[in-house]
Design an enzyme around this catalytic site. Structure first.
Site, mmCIF file in Angstrom:
data_model
loop_
_atom_site.group_PDB
_atom_site.id
_atom_site.type_symbol
_atom_site.label_atom_id
_atom_site.label_comp_id
_atom_site.label_asym_id
_atom_site.label_seq_id
_atom_site.Cartn_x
_atom_site.Cartn_y
_atom_site.Cartn_z
ATOM 1 N N TYR A 96 0.802 -1.223 0.000
ATOM 2 C CA TYR A 96 0.000 0.000 0.000
ATOM 3 C C TYR A 96 0.839 1.280 0.000
ATOM 4 O O TYR A 96 0.498 2.239 -0.713
ATOM 5 C CB TYR A 96 -0.997 -0.032 1.160
ATOM 6 C CG TYR A 96 -2.200 -0.883 0.833
ATOM 7 C CD1 TYR A 96 -3.296 -0.342 0.177
ATOM 8 C CD2 TYR A 96 -2.215 -2.240 1.144
ATOM 9 C CE1 TYR A 96 -4.394 -1.124 -0.152
ATOM 10 C CE2 TYR A 96 -3.303 -3.036 0.817
ATOM 11 C CZ TYR A 96 -4.392 -2.475 0.180
ATOM 12 O OH TYR A 96 -5.466 -3.258 -0.156
ATOM 13 N N GLU A 138 -8.573 -6.982 4.642
ATOM 14 C CA GLU A 138 -7.818 -8.065 4.018
ATOM 15 C C GLU A 138 -7.114 -8.932 5.054
ATOM 16 O O GLU A 138 -7.065 -10.162 4.906
ATOM 17 C CB GLU A 138 -6.830 -7.473 3.010
ATOM 18 C CG GLU A 138 -7.537 -6.946 1.764
ATOM 19 C CD GLU A 138 -6.713 -5.958 0.958
ATOM 20 O OE1 GLU A 138 -5.478 -5.874 1.200
ATOM 21 O OE2 GLU A 138 -7.297 -5.263 0.101
#
Length: 408
Positions: A96, A138
């Site tokens: 990310y 997630e």
């Protein structure tokens, strides 16, 4: 993380520019990121990159998240869909910051002076909030799947136990865990697994729908359509062509846990309508088998459109299932069919699925599941909506980035 009202307002002020220039921003983003991190390239489908679908989907998700930054629950279905895709591909928290860095650089490049220091600071806070939401969801999915009976993390070796050609361009593979231990047997009908192969020093990941009903403790079955790579500089179809040309019984493939949110609701009793085009039959086969095996009294209307009998996948299976369950109606359409096809009962109609057929044969209270090429799905869903079917009763699976798909 909580954002103050002023920061939320600044982020939302960026939405029109993100929407107008989204594709340009995301195209620039992917070019920058892949140049700096080529190891990430093969997480993404080459054909979706080539066709601009990946860029379009990311652009849609960026401005949708910015527009709903004060209440991300408003886009929760899309978030769950993306999170499932990410988990099946092995996306990790450390990815990310990389995405955030190059997405921010791309926004600055494209929007230029419109990105003031104040806006830049607000955007970075917004991205941190959005990425945290994905990471948390997630991580939850990863943990739940690993702790399930038969579950695992990452990719697990599976042996190809059988290989069957179910259409001219489709092979079905039966896969068994190489360690002989149980696998996740209670996946949801309609889900997919990710297959990882290594070729030319690179890893390539692709997702394939499971086409059997849940319940097997040791094997999964997937169907893979051949995509020719010989004339494609982007190497679209590299995994499918590898499987068709090289994978045989006894070979090993690396496979993820089942994932996906396009799933059959088995708690309902109203009629089920399954509308498939081409390879879109694969997740619907799992749904059909599940209804026949576990809910034999539930009415099913299947409409399947293919080019001709050479491309009619699972023809024998569909015939046997409809004969086994009197509540199943199985209607085949051959776009390039012949009168002989109709006489031999290979198909019921020559041509495409029409609005008139849908209106006559799909009950108004049905749960409708649609899967196939994008133009096919857009035509089917738009027609069903015009005929009065509620959007909440229409479910669809997009092979590729879902947020690049829209329906009038």
């Amino acid at each position: 993380m909580i954002m103050d009202t002023q920061t939320i307002g600044i982020v939302k002020s960026l939405v029109p520019a993100l929407q107008e220039h989204g594709s340009e921003i995301t195209t620039r983003f992917y070019a920058k990121m892949f140049e700096a991190h080529p190891e990430l390239l093969n997480i993404f489908n080459h054909s979706n990159q080539r066709d601009g679908l990946q860029q379009q989907a990311l652009a849609t998700s960026v401005y949708a998240a910015a527009a709903n930054i004060d209440d991300l629950s408003a886009i929760l279905p899309a978030v769950k869909h993306i999170a499932n895709k990410h988990c099946s591909l092995g996306v990790k928290p450390e990815h990310y910051p990389i995405v955030g860095k190059y997405l921010t650089l791309a926004i600055q490049d494209v929007l230029g002076d419109a990105v003031t220091l104040e806006r830049l600071s607000a955007w970075k806070k917004a991205y941190a909030l959005i990425s945290d939401a994905f990471i948390q969801l997630e991580q939850q999915i990863y943990q739940e799947e690993e702790l399930r009976r038969g579950g695992w993390s990452g990719f697990r070796p599976f042996i190809v136990r059988s290989r069957q050609r179910v259409a001219e361009d489709i092979v079905a593979l039966e896969l068994e865990a190489a360690d002989g231990q149980p696998i996740i047997e209670d996946y949801l009908a309609g889900q997919y697994v990710t297959v990882k192969i290594e070729q030319d020093g690179f890893e390539h990941l692709r997702q394939y729908s499971l086409c059997e009903a849940p319940g097997s403790q040791h094997t999964y079955r997937i169907a893979v359509k051949f995509e020719d790579t010989s004339r494609d500089m982007h190497q679209a179809g590299i995994v499918s062509s590898y499987i068709h040309e090289y994978v045989r019984n006894g070979d090993t493939l690396l496979v993820s846990v089942p994932a996906g949110v396009f799933t059959l609701d088995t708690t309902l009793t109203n009629p089920v309508a399954l509308i498939a085009g081409g390879i879109g039959i694969t997740p619907l086969m799992s749904m059909l088998r599940t209804v026949v095996e576990q809910h034999p009294d539930r009415e099913v209307r299947l409409a399947y459109a293919v080019r001709d009998h050479h491309f009619h996948a699972f023809a024998d299976d569909l015939k046997q299932l409809s004969e086994k369950a009197p509540t199943v109606s199985n209607t085949i359409f051959y776009e390039n069919g012949t009168e002989e096809d109709v006489e031999q009962r290979r198909c019921a109609y020559i041509g495409r699925i029409t609005a008139a057929w849908l209106e006559q044969h799909i009950p108004g209270n049905a749960e409708v599941y649609v899967c196939g090429p994008r133009p096919f799905m857009q035509a089917m869903i738009s027609t069903l909506l015009r005929q009065g079917h509620p959007m909440e009763h229409i479910h669809y699976e997009v092979f590729g980035p879902a947020l690049s798909f829209s329906v009038d």
